[in-house]
Design a protein around this motif. Structure first.
Motif, PDB file in Angstrom:
ATOM      1  N   ASN A  60       0.820  -1.211   0.000  1.00 22.64           N
ATOM      2  CA  ASN A  60       0.000   0.000   0.000  1.00 22.64           C
ATOM      3  C   ASN A  60       0.858   1.266   0.000  1.00 22.64           C
ATOM      4  O   ASN A  60       1.983   1.266   0.449  1.00 22.64           O
ATOM      5  CB  ASN A  60      -0.900   0.028   1.219  1.00 22.64           C
ATOM      6  CG  ASN A  60      -1.938  -1.073   1.184  1.00 22.64           C
ATOM      7  OD1 ASN A  60      -1.605  -2.260   1.270  1.00 22.64           O
ATOM      8  ND2 ASN A  60      -3.186  -0.692   0.998  1.00 22.64           N
ATOM      9  N   ILE A  61       0.242   2.323  -0.513  1.00 31.13           N
ATOM     10  CA  ILE A  61       0.867   3.640  -0.501  1.00 31.13           C
ATOM     11  C   ILE A  61      -0.038   4.585   0.281  1.00 31.13           C
ATOM     12  O   ILE A  61      -1.252   4.610   0.043  1.00 31.13           O
ATOM     13  CB  ILE A  61       0.989   4.212  -1.931  1.00 31.13           C
ATOM     14  CG1 ILE A  61       1.418   3.148  -2.916  1.00 31.13           C
ATOM     15  CG2 ILE A  61       1.883   5.434  -1.944  1.00 31.13           C
ATOM     16  CD1 ILE A  61       2.874   2.963  -3.036  1.00 31.13           C
ATOM     17  N   TYR A  62       0.525   5.324   1.212  1.00 30.03           N
ATOM     18  CA  TYR A  62      -0.267   6.283   1.977  1.00 30.03           C
ATOM     19  C   TYR A  62       0.310   7.671   1.812  1.00 30.03           C
ATOM     20  O   TYR A  62       1.529   7.856   1.890  1.00 30.03           O
ATOM     21  CB  TYR A  62      -0.259   5.930   3.470  1.00 30.03           C
ATOM     22  CG  TYR A  62      -0.822   4.569   3.771  1.00 30.03           C
ATOM     23  CD1 TYR A  62      -2.186   4.401   4.031  1.00 30.03           C
ATOM     24  CD2 TYR A  62       0.012   3.451   3.788  1.00 30.03           C
ATOM     25  CE1 TYR A  62      -2.702   3.146   4.291  1.00 30.03           C
ATOM     26  CE2 TYR A  62      -0.490   2.197   4.044  1.00 30.03           C
ATOM     27  CZ  TYR A  62      -1.847   2.041   4.303  1.00 30.03           C
ATOM     28  OH  TYR A  62      -2.350   0.800   4.559  1.00 30.03           O
ATOM     29  N   LEU A  63      -0.571   8.631   1.605  1.00 26.31           N
ATOM     30  CA  LEU A  63      -0.144  10.029   1.608  1.00 26.31           C
ATOM     31  C   LEU A  63      -0.877  10.708   2.751  1.00 26.31           C
ATOM     32  O   LEU A  63      -2.112  10.731   2.780  1.00 26.31           O
ATOM     33  CB  LEU A  63      -0.499  10.704   0.284  1.00 26.31           C
ATOM     34  CG  LEU A  63       0.083  12.095   0.135  1.00 26.31           C
ATOM     35  CD1 LEU A  63       1.536  12.039  -0.290  1.00 26.31           C
ATOM     36  CD2 LEU A  63      -0.724  12.908  -0.872  1.00 26.31           C
ATOM     37  N   LEU A  64      -0.123  11.216   3.720  1.00 28.29           N
ATOM     38  CA  LEU A  64      -0.724  11.805   4.925  1.00 28.29           C
ATOM     39  C   LEU A  64      -1.774  10.865   5.507  1.00 28.29           C
ATOM     40  O   LEU A  64      -2.910  11.267   5.788  1.00 28.29           O
ATOM     41  CB  LEU A  64      -1.361  13.159   4.585  1.00 28.29           C
ATOM     42  CG  LEU A  64      -0.365  14.281   4.320  1.00 28.29           C
ATOM     43  CD1 LEU A  64      -1.065  15.505   3.763  1.00 28.29           C
ATOM     44  CD2 LEU A  64       0.427  14.630   5.574  1.00 28.29           C
ATOM     45  N   ASN A  65      -1.374   9.603   5.651  1.00 34.16           N
ATOM     46  CA  ASN A  65      -2.218   8.570   6.247  1.00 34.16           C
ATOM     47  C   ASN A  65      -3.455   8.200   5.439  1.00 34.16           C
ATOM     48  O   ASN A  65      -4.312   7.462   5.910  1.00 34.16           O
ATOM     49  CB  ASN A  65      -2.668   8.968   7.654  1.00 34.16           C
ATOM     50  CG  ASN A  65      -1.482   8.988   8.599  1.00 34.16           C
ATOM     51  OD1 ASN A  65      -0.582   8.149   8.480  1.00 34.16           O
ATOM     52  ND2 ASN A  65      -1.455   9.954   9.502  1.00 34.16           N
ATOM     53  N   MET A  66      -3.546   8.745   4.216  1.00 28.62           N
ATOM     54  CA  MET A  66      -4.686   8.394   3.367  1.00 28.62           C
ATOM     55  C   MET A  66      -4.206   7.327   2.375  1.00 28.62           C
ATOM     56  O   MET A  66      -3.160   7.499   1.737  1.00 28.62           O
ATOM     57  CB  MET A  66      -5.143   9.652   2.643  1.00 28.62           C
ATOM     58  CG  MET A  66      -6.271   9.481   1.687  1.00 28.62           C
ATOM     59  SD  MET A  66      -6.817  11.106   1.104  1.00 28.62           S
ATOM     60  CE  MET A  66      -5.329  11.749   0.362  1.00 28.62           C
ATOM     61  N   ASP A  67      -4.972   6.239   2.291  1.00 28.78           N
ATOM     62  CA  ASP A  67      -4.554   5.153   1.408  1.00 28.78           C
ATOM     63  C   ASP A  67      -4.816   5.544  -0.048  1.00 28.78           C
ATOM     64  O   ASP A  67      -5.972   5.669  -0.455  1.00 28.78           O
ATOM     65  CB  ASP A  67      -5.344   3.876   1.766  1.00 28.78           C
ATOM     66  CG  ASP A  67      -4.802   2.668   1.009  1.00 28.78           C
ATOM     67  OD1 ASP A  67      -3.992   2.865   0.077  1.00 28.78           O
ATOM     68  OD2 ASP A  67      -5.164   1.535   1.364  1.00 28.78           O
ATOM     69  N   ILE A  68      -3.758   5.729  -0.817  1.00 27.49           N
ATOM     70  CA  ILE A  68      -3.941   6.128  -2.225  1.00 27.49           C
ATOM     71  C   ILE A  68      -3.556   5.003  -3.188  1.00 27.49           C
ATOM     72  O   ILE A  68      -3.388   5.229  -4.376  1.00 27.49           O
ATOM     73  CB  ILE A  68      -3.120   7.396  -2.567  1.00 27.49           C
ATOM     74  CG1 ILE A  68      -1.624   7.165  -2.331  1.00 27.49           C
ATOM     75  CG2 ILE A  68      -3.600   8.590  -1.764  1.00 27.49           C
ATOM     76  CD1 ILE A  68      -0.756   8.262  -2.941  1.00 27.49           C
ATOM     77  N   THR A  69      -3.459   3.786  -2.652  1.00 27.03           N
ATOM     78  CA  THR A  69      -3.005   2.658  -3.480  1.00 27.03           C
ATOM     79  C   THR A  69      -3.848   2.497  -4.747  1.00 27.03           C
ATOM     80  O   THR A  69      -3.332   2.168  -5.801  1.00 27.03           O
ATOM     81  CB  THR A  69      -3.073   1.352  -2.679  1.00 27.03           C
ATOM     82  OG1 THR A  69      -2.559   1.593  -1.379  1.00 27.03           O
ATOM     83  CG2 THR A  69      -2.279   0.263  -3.365  1.00 27.03           C
TER      84      THR A  69
END
Ligand SMILES: Nc1ncnc2c1ncn2[C@@H]1O[C@H](COP(=O)(O)OP(=O)(O)O)[C@@H](O)[C@H]1O
Ligand SMILES: [Mg+2]
Lengths: 255, 320, 295
Positions: A60-69
């Motif tokens: 998974n990829i998170y940006l500012l704890n938001m999952d952007i996968t």
């Protein structure tokens, strides 16, 4: 400091050949985080996965704890990801200024009908855009080249242009794939200053993939070493420089 | 490159005005209805070629299926006006709207394809339309006639001169808006599509939507040209709408000059009048077209427009 | 049953021809990533030239056969040398597509110049009476066609696995850069690929003309059919595209027989569009496999 981008348990293989194996990465806000490693280690592939051009098999990829996968490339741009390419991807056929304009347009697009009705001259926004585009060129010291066709620029300046174009998206994080490749010493030094300026003045976090160790040591706050698709070591430049595993991985490349 | 007419340039609009005036004066001064008729065909071709030029020259997308749009525009408008007694202007509007919508159906999936794949997919599309017109079009392979002529208000466009004025005016209007598009930032984004789709995507631009829009615009212009063709000739048969029409458009765009929208009208005039000058060799038109296109692609890629630009700079220095 | 067999036979006949065109497509595609849209014209060229040697010059059958085959291969060579190579430097895919179209028109023009618009045919290889199998008629020429397809398959297998040059070509199609690093002359491989594609399309033309007759403008539709076969079978694999050819031929013949003969071409094209959109890697290989072949 908060974590801006987090990469968790990424796996990727191309037709049975495993290129990334359980890669984990945390990038803190307002830092320059370098990602180094021998050729073929999987750095570009990792950038592609963060940026969304390529899909990970797992992880998974998170940006500012938001999952952007599962975000598309376009959606990732909207939440603040921008990048440059190892092999140049400038818009040849357009001028330097027009290259930046495309990014400004992307940030705030308007329709085809409007463009047909008003064209460039008569459209109120277009004038303002040019001024802003020039500011971004100024930032990377390219404003004197504004009206030249980009394919006529030397590779080093095209790299700077790609950075300026990415900056025009006003991202939270900038992914740079070997920006110093093809630059001479002086240009590399200037690039280092620009990178620092991007981080300090514009408040943009940078993930820097780079082979030029001198540049990496000078500008980065933290270094992650990737080897055969696995994280080999991580730490501040002074420690990484002395890490025997890292030295071995790099020397091993020569034998 | 700075001088190509795609770049913002007020002069371009002045050239358009001059071009328009010259073409109209030619119409008024030529008394031979046969030559005027060829001028009308050139105008229709210019409109179609403009559609292809926006798609190919500007956005770098190939289409070999524009004969399909041309045919759909012509057949739909003809059928509506002949069999359903729809007034001609309205039938044209319906036919063109429908064809443009139909283009979406093809465009959304087809434009995920690239390069050679796109070429063959569009070729297949154009060929399907052609085969279906043969199979199901009124009159089959021999087509049908007695298509009513075009009325503008109360004026029936009955003579070639009427059509000449009408078609070239329509072209001038379409060309004006196309120039606007090419010169706007939107146009630059379209050209960026040609250079690097990957980079455009990473700027956050939805390239599929971009391609679909330019595809629709392109189909719109070609369908419009087809619909007017039907009401000018008052007879249609599938042969007109074979893949060879797409190849002709391709030649106009390439030979006129793909880097400039001006390539479309100049290529259209050249290619439309070419068979007339080659009349003694009429039997061998395919051979001559093949030679021109092959040699043109290898040795003459900048097109006629480039010659004109160089010539103008050389002999008319005050333009610069 | 008889009817079905009859449709099957004619499907296999056409399918063999499609298979040979698709093979030409694939060989050039593997070497260059170009889809050569002049494939169909190569076929017509082979057929008409054979007629010229056989009927006009009265040369012996076998000799005419070889001559026509060589000439078509030579046209492939010429095409590569004079149209593809000058443009390959520009690396603009748009131009490379257009030049194959341009050359196909040129070739069609030359064919019309030389042979006019009439259809041509000549005697089949074996002039004996057709065979009757369960009531269905099978022309002897069809057996010859199948024999040549089998020979082609054997040739392909031996060429790509047992000869240096064939292996070099295979290496090129997998990874051009490494191949050229290994000292393989990649531009020679490109030339060779055009030569071979000319040979296979020419072979198809020579074999089919006695059955269907052929005229100068048959090329474009055959090109599209060959391409559809290649897409069906999955570009990249020689065996795949040839299987695709037979599949398309049989499918078409069944549609023409049981549905409506006027629609068979349109339906075949529709099939191509659907394949392109939903399964561009073909029926037999996954997208992942195709990706490895740089599709
Ligand atoms: N699209 C692809 N298909 C197959 N293999 C790939 C692909 N992209 C990268 N690879 C392989 O993945 C490995 C890592 O490549 P890359 O991420 O470019 O490394 P780096 O940027 O660290 O030099 C290499 O062995 C490369 O050959
Ligand atoms: Mg890399």
């Amino acid at each position: 400091m908060a974590t801006l981008l987090e990469v968790k348990g990424i796996y990727k293989s191309f037709g049975g050949h495993e290129v990334l194996k359980d890669v984990n990465l945390k990038i803190e806000e307002l830092t320059i985080h370098a990602l180094i490693g021998p050729n073929g280690a999987g750095k570009t592939t990792l950038l592609n996965i963060i940026n969304g051009i390529e899909r990970a098999d797992r992880g998974n990829i998170y940006l500012l704890n938001m999952d952007i996968t599962n975000y598309t490339v376009e959606a990732r741009v909207r939440v603040g990801l921008a990048r440059t390419f190892q092999l140049l991807e400038v818009f040849s056929g357009l001028t330097v200024l027009e290259n930046i304009l495309t990014a400004l347009f992307a940030k705030n697009p308007w329709g085809i009908i409007k463009s047909m009705l008003f064209g460039e001259r008569f459209h109120p926004i277009e004038g303002q855009l040019k001024k802003r585009a020039l500011e971004y060129l100024e930032f990377v010291n390219l404003s004197h080249r504004a009206d030249e066709e980009v394919q006529n620029l030397p590779a080093g300046e095209q790299k700077l242009l790609e950075i300026a174009r990415a900056l025009a998206l006003e991202p939270k994080i900038l992914l740079l794939d070997e920006p110093a490749a093809g630059l001479n010493n002086r240009e590399t030094r200037i690039l280092g200053e620009i990178l620092k300026k991007i981080c300090r003045e514009k408040g943009i976090t940078i993930l820097l993939v780079e082979h030029d160790m001198e540049l990496v040591m000078r500008v980065s706050d933290l270094i992650t070493v990737l080897n055969f698709g696995e994280v080999l070591a991580e730490g501040p430049p002074t420690l990484i420089q002395k890490d025997p595993r890292v030295i071995k991985a790099y020397l091993g490349e020569d034998f | 490159m700075k001088d190509t007419i795609l770049n913002p340039n007020t002069k371009t609009y002045i050239y358009l005005l001059i071009f328009y005036i010259v073409i109209l004066s030619a119409g008024f001064s030529i008394k031979d209805p046969y030559i005027l008729t060829i001028f009308v065909f050139a105008g229709l071709n210019a409109l179609s070629a403009l559609g292809l030029s926006l798609l190919m020259g500007l956005a770098g997308q190939i289409s070999l299926g524009h004969n399909g749009f041309y045919g759909l525009g012509a057949y739909l408008s003809a059928i509506l006006s002949v069999y359903y007694k729809v007034p001609v202007l309205l039938s044209i509007v319906i036919a063109v709207t429908f064809t443009s919508l139909f283009a979406i159906l093809l465009a959304i999936p087809a434009l995920r394809l690239k390069g050679h794949y796109l070429a063959v997919a569009t070729l297949g599309f154009g060929e399907i339309i052609y085969l279906l017109l043969n199979e199901w079009g009124p009159g089959g392979p021999s087509g049908f006639g007695d298509i009513p002529r075009l009325y503008l208000g109360a004026i029936e466009l009955s003579s070639p001169l009427h059509f000449h004025l009408f078609v070239w005016t329509l072209f001038a209007v379409a060309f004006f808006f196309s120039l606007n598009l090419a010169n706007s930032t939107y146009g630059k984004v379209l050209r960026a599509l040609h250079a690097s789709e990957t980079a455009l995507r990473t700027l956050g631009i939805n390239i599929v939507s971009l391609k679909v829009k330019i595809f629709i615009l392109s189909a719109f212009l070609t369908a419009l040209s087809g619909a007017i063709y039907a009401h000018f000739v008052t007879f249609v048969s599938p042969a007109t709408f074979s893949v060879f029409y797409s190849v002709l458009l391709l030649m106009m765009v390439m030979l006129g000059g793909i880097h400039s929208l001006w390539g479309a009208p100049i290529g259209a005039l050249f290619i439309t009048f070419l068979p007339e000058t080659l009349r003694p060799f009429k039997e061998y038109d395919i051979l001559i077209y093949g030679l021109i296109l092959t040699l043109g692609l290898i040795f003459f890629r900048k097109g006629i427009i480039h010659l004109l630009e160089v010539g103008a700079k050389r002999w008319l220095p005050f333009l610069k | 049953m008889e009817l079905f067999l009859q449709f099957l036979f004619s499907g296999i006949t056409v399918g063999a021809i499609y298979a040979l065109i698709a093979l030409g497509f694939n060989i050039v595609y593997n070497a260059t990533s170009i889809l050569n849209l002049a494939q169909g014209e190569f076929l017509v060229f082979g057929g008409l030239l054979m007629w010229y040697f056989l009927e006009k010059l009265n040369l012996p059958y076998g000799f005419s056969f070889l001559l026509a085959l060589g000439a078509t291969g030579f046209v492939g060579l010429l095409m590569e040398r004079f149209t593809i190579r000058p443009l390959q430097k520009t690396a603009d895919p748009l131009l490379l597509i257009l030049i194959t179209i341009a050359f196909s028109i040129l070739l069609r023009g030359i064919l019309m110049f030389l042979f006019g618009k009439d259809p041509y045919g000549y005697r089949p290889i074996d002039e004996g009476p057709p065979l009757i199998i369960f009531g269905a008629i099978l022309q002897r020429q069809v057996l010859w066609i199948l024999l040549f397809v089998v020979l082609t398959l054997i040739f392909l297998y031996l060429f790509f696995n047992c000869t240096m040059i064939g292996r070099a070509m295979k290496a090129c199609s997998v990874d051009k850069t490494s191949a050229s690093l290994m000292g393989i002359n990649t531009s020679q491989m490109v030339m060779l690929s055009f030569f071979l594609s000319g040979i296979f399309a020419g072979l198809a033309g020579i074999l089919i003309t006695p059955i269907t007759f052929i005229e100068y403008d048959k090329g474009p539709l055959l090109t599209i059919k060959g391409f559809t076969s290649a897409i069906l079978g999955g570009l990249g694999s020689n065996w795949g595209v040839m299987a695709g050819g037979f599949l398309l031929g049989i499918l078409e013949s069944l549609i023409a027989g049981y549905v409506h003969s006027g629609l068979k071409d349109a339906l075949a094209l529709l099939l191509m569009l659907i394949m392109l959109l939903f399964r561009p890697a073909g029926l037999f290989q996954s997208a992942e496999q195709a990706r490895l072949r740089k599709l």
